[in-house]
Design a protein around this motif. Structure first.
Motif, mmCIF file in Angstrom:
data_model
loop_
_atom_site.group_PDB
_atom_site.id
_atom_site.type_symbol
_atom_site.label_atom_id
_atom_site.label_comp_id
_atom_site.label_asym_id
_atom_site.label_seq_id
_atom_site.Cartn_x
_atom_site.Cartn_y
_atom_site.Cartn_z
ATOM 1 N N ARG A 1 0.818 -1.215 0.000
ATOM 2 C CA ARG A 1 0.000 0.000 0.000
ATOM 3 C C ARG A 1 0.851 1.264 0.000
ATOM 4 O O ARG A 1 0.417 2.304 -0.507
ATOM 5 C CB ARG A 1 -0.959 0.005 1.204
ATOM 6 C CG ARG A 1 -2.106 -0.990 1.075
ATOM 7 C CD ARG A 1 -3.269 -0.630 2.012
ATOM 8 N NE ARG A 1 -2.898 -0.683 3.420
ATOM 9 C CZ ARG A 1 -2.887 -1.802 4.149
ATOM 10 N NH1 ARG A 1 -3.220 -2.963 3.605
ATOM 11 N NH2 ARG A 1 -2.554 -1.763 5.431
ATOM 12 N N TRP A 2 2.063 1.185 0.576
ATOM 13 C CA TRP A 2 2.948 2.351 0.520
ATOM 14 C C TRP A 2 3.191 2.759 -0.919
ATOM 15 O O TRP A 2 3.221 3.935 -1.250
ATOM 16 C CB TRP A 2 4.283 2.046 1.204
ATOM 17 C CG TRP A 2 4.179 1.885 2.683
ATOM 18 C CD1 TRP A 2 3.206 2.370 3.500
ATOM 19 C CD2 TRP A 2 5.091 1.173 3.530
ATOM 20 N NE1 TRP A 2 3.454 2.003 4.799
ATOM 21 C CE2 TRP A 2 4.598 1.270 4.852
ATOM 22 C CE3 TRP A 2 6.261 0.464 3.303
ATOM 23 C CZ2 TRP A 2 5.249 0.689 5.938
ATOM 24 C CZ3 TRP A 2 6.921 -0.116 4.377
ATOM 25 C CH2 TRP A 2 6.412 -0.011 5.686
ATOM 26 N N SER A 3 3.380 1.769 -1.778
ATOM 27 C CA SER A 3 3.627 2.043 -3.192
ATOM 28 C C SER A 3 2.358 2.517 -3.889
ATOM 29 O O SER A 3 2.368 3.469 -4.662
ATOM 30 C CB SER A 3 4.171 0.790 -3.885
ATOM 31 O OG SER A 3 4.412 1.032 -5.254
ATOM 32 N N LYS A 4 1.229 1.857 -3.605
ATOM 33 C CA LYS A 4 -0.025 2.188 -4.285
ATOM 34 C C LYS A 4 -0.541 3.565 -3.895
ATOM 35 O O LYS A 4 -1.077 4.303 -4.719
ATOM 36 C CB LYS A 4 -1.079 1.127 -3.965
ATOM 37 C CG LYS A 4 -0.773 -0.242 -4.566
ATOM 38 C CD LYS A 4 -1.800 -1.279 -4.136
ATOM 39 C CE LYS A 4 -1.464 -2.658 -4.697
ATOM 40 N NZ LYS A 4 -2.406 -3.699 -4.225
ATOM 41 N N THR A 5 -0.390 3.905 -2.616
ATOM 42 C CA THR A 5 -0.900 5.198 -2.144
ATOM 43 C C THR A 5 0.159 6.298 -2.187
ATOM 44 O O THR A 5 -0.117 7.439 -1.820
ATOM 45 C CB THR A 5 -1.422 5.084 -0.700
ATOM 46 O OG1 THR A 5 -0.327 4.683 0.166
ATOM 47 C CG2 THR A 5 -2.534 4.042 -0.606
ATOM 48 N N LYS A 6 1.380 5.926 -2.637
ATOM 49 C CA LYS A 6 2.491 6.887 -2.726
ATOM 50 C C LYS A 6 2.794 7.505 -1.365
ATOM 51 O O LYS A 6 3.087 8.690 -1.228
ATOM 52 C CB LYS A 6 2.187 8.007 -3.730
ATOM 53 C CG LYS A 6 1.524 7.557 -5.012
ATOM 54 C CD LYS A 6 2.391 6.605 -5.807
ATOM 55 C CE LYS A 6 1.724 6.260 -7.141
ATOM 56 N NZ LYS A 6 2.445 5.208 -7.858
ATOM 57 N N THR A 7 2.725 6.669 -0.323
ATOM 58 C CA THR A 7 2.929 7.152 1.045
ATOM 59 C C THR A 7 4.219 6.586 1.624
ATOM 60 O O THR A 7 4.406 5.365 1.644
ATOM 61 C CB THR A 7 1.754 6.733 1.952
ATOM 62 O OG1 THR A 7 0.537 7.242 1.409
ATOM 63 C CG2 THR A 7 1.951 7.285 3.359
ATOM 64 N N CYS A 8 5.094 7.455 2.105
ATOM 65 C CA CYS A 8 6.340 6.998 2.721
ATOM 66 C C CYS A 8 6.080 6.542 4.152
ATOM 67 O O CYS A 8 5.332 7.197 4.878
ATOM 68 C CB CYS A 8 7.370 8.123 2.729
ATOM 69 S SG CYS A 8 7.931 8.594 1.084
ATOM 70 N N PRO A 9 6.685 5.447 4.573
ATOM 71 C CA PRO A 9 6.468 4.954 5.940
ATOM 72 C C PRO A 9 7.144 5.845 6.968
ATOM 73 O O PRO A 9 8.048 6.613 6.643
ATOM 74 C CB PRO A 9 7.125 3.570 5.903
ATOM 75 C CG PRO A 9 8.204 3.699 4.877
ATOM 76 C CD PRO A 9 7.627 4.604 3.820
#
Length: 214
Positions: free
Chosen positions: A41-49
């Motif tokens: 989901r980090w990749s799909k939502t373009k969200t950095c952990p």
């Protein structure tokens, strides 16, 4: 590298490391207490952990920060690329130095609460390479300048970064400068820390000089 590309590259690095070491991402997520599919989901939502999740993954995979990040730039380029206008950066830095010297800009030492939001890896690049971390900030207009100082107590290694955040919700920009400028600004902002670091540097130089054979 912008945050979208950064998240995609980070996830790709994790997948590759797991694949090369025959590790199941699903099992790793379960063992770490992550929700199923979180890493994808980090990749799909373009969200950095968050940085604590990065540390958890490094510990689980028994790898270093550099191993995990691979091609990902986590220093001054997390939210915005390097400055494309070095002359403008130099002008800003000159004004910053003058304002700090004459007292029109008063720097605050950051504690647990920060008046702005920025990812830990932006404030403290290469965080795991140092055991001492200090952050200072100064308000200007609707935004902030913030400076991080990272060093090791037992070495002369020090990293000073100066960043600009124009206003809340905007991207962080790292300013370009020389090491000499960074130390000069640190002396203005926190003379005690400057003296500690500078004393260690001087002692190290003396030690190396005395050990030279002439």
């Amino acid at each position: 590298m912008n945050s979208n590309k950064l998240a995609e590259q980070l996830v790709e690095n994790i997948r590759k490391i797991c694949r090369d070491n025959h590790i199941s991402i699903m099992q790793m997520e379960s063992d770490l207490g992550f929700s199923a599919g979180l890493i994808s989901r980090w990749s799909k939502t373009k969200t950095c952990p968050s940085f604590d999740k990065i540390v958890d993954i490094m510990d689980y995979l028994n790898i270093t920060y550099d191993d995990l990040m691979g091609n990902v730039s986590m220093s001054g380029e997390t939210n915005l690329g390097k400055s494309t206008d070095e002359a403008n950066d130099n002008k800003i830095l000159t004004q910053l130095e003058k304002g700090s010297s004459n007292g029109t800009l008063t720097w605050e030492k950051a504690g647990e609460d920060m008046p702005f939001e920025a990812e830990a890896n932006v404030i403290f690049p290469h965080m795991l390479a140092y055991n001492m971390h200090r952050c200072y900030y100064v308000l200007y207009g609707r935004g902030w300048f913030f400076m991080s100082v990272q060093y090791n107590e037992d070495t002369t290694d020090v990293l000073i970064t100066v960043n600009m955040l124009p206003s809340a919700g905007m991207n962080v920009k790292r300013l370009e400068y020389s090491e000499e400028f960074a130390l000069k600004l640190l002396r203005i902002v926190d003379e005690e820390i400057f003296n500690f670091i500078n004393r260690d540097m001087t002692d190290k130089m003396k030690e190396e000089f005395l050990n030279e054979e002439f």
